[in-house]
Write an enzyme that holds these catalytic residues in place. Structure first.
Site, mmCIF file in Angstrom:
data_model
loop_
_atom_site.group_PDB
_atom_site.id
_atom_site.type_symbol
_atom_site.label_atom_id
_atom_site.label_comp_id
_atom_site.label_asym_id
_atom_site.label_seq_id
_atom_site.Cartn_x
_atom_site.Cartn_y
_atom_site.Cartn_z
ATOM 1 N N LYS A 88 0.813 -1.217 0.000
ATOM 2 C CA LYS A 88 0.000 0.000 0.000
ATOM 3 C C LYS A 88 0.848 1.269 0.000
ATOM 4 O O LYS A 88 0.439 2.310 -0.507
ATOM 5 C CB LYS A 88 -0.944 0.012 1.207
ATOM 6 C CG LYS A 88 -2.009 -1.077 1.173
ATOM 7 C CD LYS A 88 -3.068 -0.790 0.137
ATOM 8 C CE LYS A 88 -4.201 -1.816 0.190
ATOM 9 N NZ LYS A 88 -5.103 -1.696 -0.974
ATOM 10 N N GLU A 110 -10.064 5.946 2.908
ATOM 11 C CA GLU A 110 -10.845 4.892 3.537
ATOM 12 C C GLU A 110 -9.886 3.760 3.845
ATOM 13 O O GLU A 110 -8.850 3.637 3.214
ATOM 14 C CB GLU A 110 -11.940 4.404 2.595
ATOM 15 C CG GLU A 110 -11.468 3.416 1.512
ATOM 16 C CD GLU A 110 -10.475 4.009 0.512
ATOM 17 O OE1 GLU A 110 -10.475 5.245 0.337
ATOM 18 O OE2 GLU A 110 -9.678 3.236 -0.084
ATOM 19 N N SER A 377 1.848 -9.735 -0.599
ATOM 20 C CA SER A 377 1.532 -8.300 -0.604
ATOM 21 C C SER A 377 1.717 -7.618 0.746
ATOM 22 O O SER A 377 1.898 -6.410 0.812
ATOM 23 C CB SER A 377 0.111 -8.092 -1.103
ATOM 24 O OG SER A 377 -0.780 -8.852 -0.308
#
Lengths: 388, 267
Positions: A88, A110, A377
């Site tokens: 991210k 969000e 990830s």
């Protein structure tokens, strides 16, 4: 594959938002397409990816895991090794630079599992931006450690009590807030979903995963992999890995969706495997919906996959056959979480565990000569508290 | 688009504009508190001579709505309200109201029904127009084409930050009126009233359509403030609040009627 001018990948994508957001989206589009041609912007992006996020991440040969399965040769793309613990951060650095370029002093976002929230809070602290993160009340409880981390980083976490109190409602609330404060606020969307240009922009900031992996695998193995495997919620880590291999037609791609408890309605978050196309959060894409077009409740043990939609580019990959999408249930993901920890000494995020589980479950279907890259990830530390 | 005077929404709005009367448009959530009551409320509203009644189609993810309409929609969905049932309701009212009946809903509800089938059903079930708050003109080709063929109005929204080009394209695809959102934000009351004179002047320089202002209008004084420059006002959250307060009481419909009368007084 570039979307058309209106942001369509084939028939998926587009812009479905209240009129008030249109000027902001048009501005963002113009600024984004100028930024990616701007040497200074690109240099800054690469600098922070390297120095702040800790890139490149390793493409790690999972030797013991490979031996254990006695099947295909498996590499792990170690996004878990980045600063903040997941891919991210790549997107957040890119979008923070966009916010600065556009003169916005405040960002909103969000978050579901809190990984995007933490990455957002991190860049907000680093670049001196005011930050509000919307998080479903249910998710705040499930991921209290991440709530604490965001607060520590100086971010204001706003629990969302509307609807199902999870990621989709956090997104609704963030969009409502954005409509009300669009002049001063930058909306840092966390995945390759939403209205154009978000899907193509987030992909651009995540494609570093696949670019590195492609380079690394060629160096280590002298050939391209046979399979790329990544989990898909909104789909940003998967697109980040897949996209740079898009034209390598022999490289097969498998997106692993959250099969949850079962494939019955409301029991999973497998938007492509169990859904139908519709419009949610700004784009036309596969959705989990009932026959009246109402968005269904979703479930996954991995909060980061617990979302009823998916990025429009994945919908296009699905229909065109470029990628396959397969569900993996909660229990298999939990087993993979445990197994990779014990065998390889790497604790994967529950989200990434879905991708690992797909290979464990289907190892017999692969040839022994197959070369696989699994996108790891994120790291699983955030999940430890919940599973205790 | 060409003016279709046989459409009740177009006729009501245009008659008012030509006769220098202000238009009142009232929004209610379909199926809140239940469909039977919705029908009674519609007939009650019509008796107050409002010009347009907007029926909101409840949706699971209403991103353009504030807390009041969100909650009403949520409760209506819990009761099993859906587009089919609302269309059955309007069918039973066909030809019985002076007010034009307009559906307002999020695009996915209509998409899932099937756009051309939806437009046909609207036509057969007494609907005069459609408003879709998350559909911008450039994505609306399919809907506006079917609607125009069927003689159904489509109303698009413009916002204080819309560019002239965007206002022009919204106006070109709208019939009946143009929905001018009063503020950047979601539906529901505000403490501070925005100044909209320059904004409305800008819109008027682009289109001759009647202009109705909505979002954040809660009382007579606020309606008067906007009607100084606009042709009509759209009132929603305040009506829903009143319905909520009087839910289950025998005088529910009368209290909504009284509220609308007080909103319209002197205007």
């Amino acid at each position: 594959m570039m979307p058309d001018k209106r942001g369509y990948f084939g028939k998926y994508g587009g812009i479905f938002v209240p009129e008030t957001l249109m000027p902001a989206l048009e501005e963002l589009k113009a600024q984004y397409f100028s930024a990616i041609k701007d040497k200074k912007f690109n240099n800054a992006f690469n600098y922070y990816l390297r120095e702040f996020a800790g890139r490149p991440t390793e493409l790690y040969f999972a030797e013991k895991f490979t031996k254990y399965l006695n099947g295909p040769k498996i590499y792990l793309k170690r996004e878990d090794m980045t600063h903040t613990g997941s891919h991210k951060i790549n997107n957040c650095i890119g979008q923070a630079l966009m916010a600065i370029k556009m003169g916005k002093k405040r960002i909103i976002a969000e978050t579901g599992a809190g990984q995007h929230g933490v990455a957002t809070a991190t860049v907000a602290a680093r670049f001196g931006l005011k930050c509000d993160v919307f998080m479903g009340e249910e998710d705040c409880k499930r991921q209290s450690l991440n709530v604490y981390r965001m607060k520590l980083l100086g971010t204001n976490v706003i629990p969302v009590t509307s609807g199902t109190k999870t990621l989709k409602d956090a997104l609704n609330e963030a969009m409502r807030e954005w409509v009300a404060s669009v002049d001063t606020t930058y909306y840092m969307l966390g995945t390759v979903a939403g209205p154009h240009p978000y899907p193509v922009m987030v992909r651009h900031f995540q494609k570093v995963i696949g670019e590195e992996a492609r380079r690394q695998v060629l160096k280590k193995e002298g050939k391209l992999p046979d399979y790329l495997i990544a989990c898909v919620g909104g789909g940003s880590n998967a697109i980040g890995l897949f996209y740079p291999f898009y034209k390598d037609r022999k490289v097969k791609m498998i997106g692993v969706e959250a099969g949850g408890k079962s494939m019955m309605p409301c029991m999973n978050s497998a938007s492509i495997s169990a859904g139908t196309p519709g419009v949610l959060h700004g784009s036309y894409t596969y959705l989990l919906q009932d026959k009246y077009g109402q968005i269904l409740n979703t479930h996954s043990v991995a909060a980061g996959l617990d979302y009823p939609g998916v990025g429009p580019e994945h919908s296009y990959y699905k229909d065109s056959g470029r990628a396959e999408y397969k569900p993996i249930g909660d229990l298999d993901a939990l087993k993979a979480y445990d197994l990779l920890s014990k065998i390889e000494g790497i604790i994967p995020a529950l989200e990434s565990s879905h991708a690992v589980a797909y290979v464990i479950k289907n190892y017999a279907k692969f040839k022994k000569s197959d070369l696989i890259i699994i996108n790891l990830s994120g790291r699983g530390d955030k999940d430890v508290g919940r599973l205790l | 688009m060409s003016v279709d005077y046989s459409n009740k929404l177009v006729r009501n709005m245009l008659d008012n504009k030509n006769n220098k009367r202000k238009s009142f448009i009232i929004y209610i959530t379909g199926g809140y508190p239940d469909l039977k009551t919705t029908k009674r409320i519609i007939l009650g509203l019509d008796s107050t001579r409002v010009d347009v009644i907007e029926i909101g189609i409840p949706f699971s993810d209403p991103i353009a709505d504030g807390p009041v309409i969100q909650e009403a929609g949520y409760l209506a969905l819990q009761k099993g309200t859906n587009l089919h049932k609302i269309l059955a309701l309007t069918r039973s009212l066909k030809g019985k109201t002076k007010a034009a009946i307009v559906l307002m809903g999020y695009y996915n509800s209509f998409l899932s029904y099937g756009i051309s089938k939806f437009v046909k059903s609207c036509k057969n079930n007494g609907i005069d127009g459609i408003i879709v708050p998350d559909l911008v003109p450039e994505e609306s080709g399919k809907l506006t084409k079917s609607a125009e063929r069927a003689g159904l109005s489509t109303v698009f929204l413009v916002s204080p930050n819309s560019t002239k080009e965007r206002i022009r394209s919204a106006a070109l695809k709208s019939t009946g009126f143009l929905y001018c959102v009063s503020i950047k934000g979601v539906t529901g009351q505000r403490k501070k009233l925005p100044e909209i004179k320059d904004y409305i002047r800008k819109v008027r320089s682009i289109t001759d359509l009647p202009l109705a202002v909505g979002f954040g209008i809660g009382n007579n004084a606020q309606a008067a403030h906007f009607l100084k420059v606009a042709d009509g006002v759209i009132i929603g959250s305040e009506i829903i609040k009143n319905i909520k307060e009087n839910q289950g009481k025998a005088n529910l419909v009368n209290s909504v009627i009284d509220l609308v009368k007080s909103l319209k007084k002197g205007l």
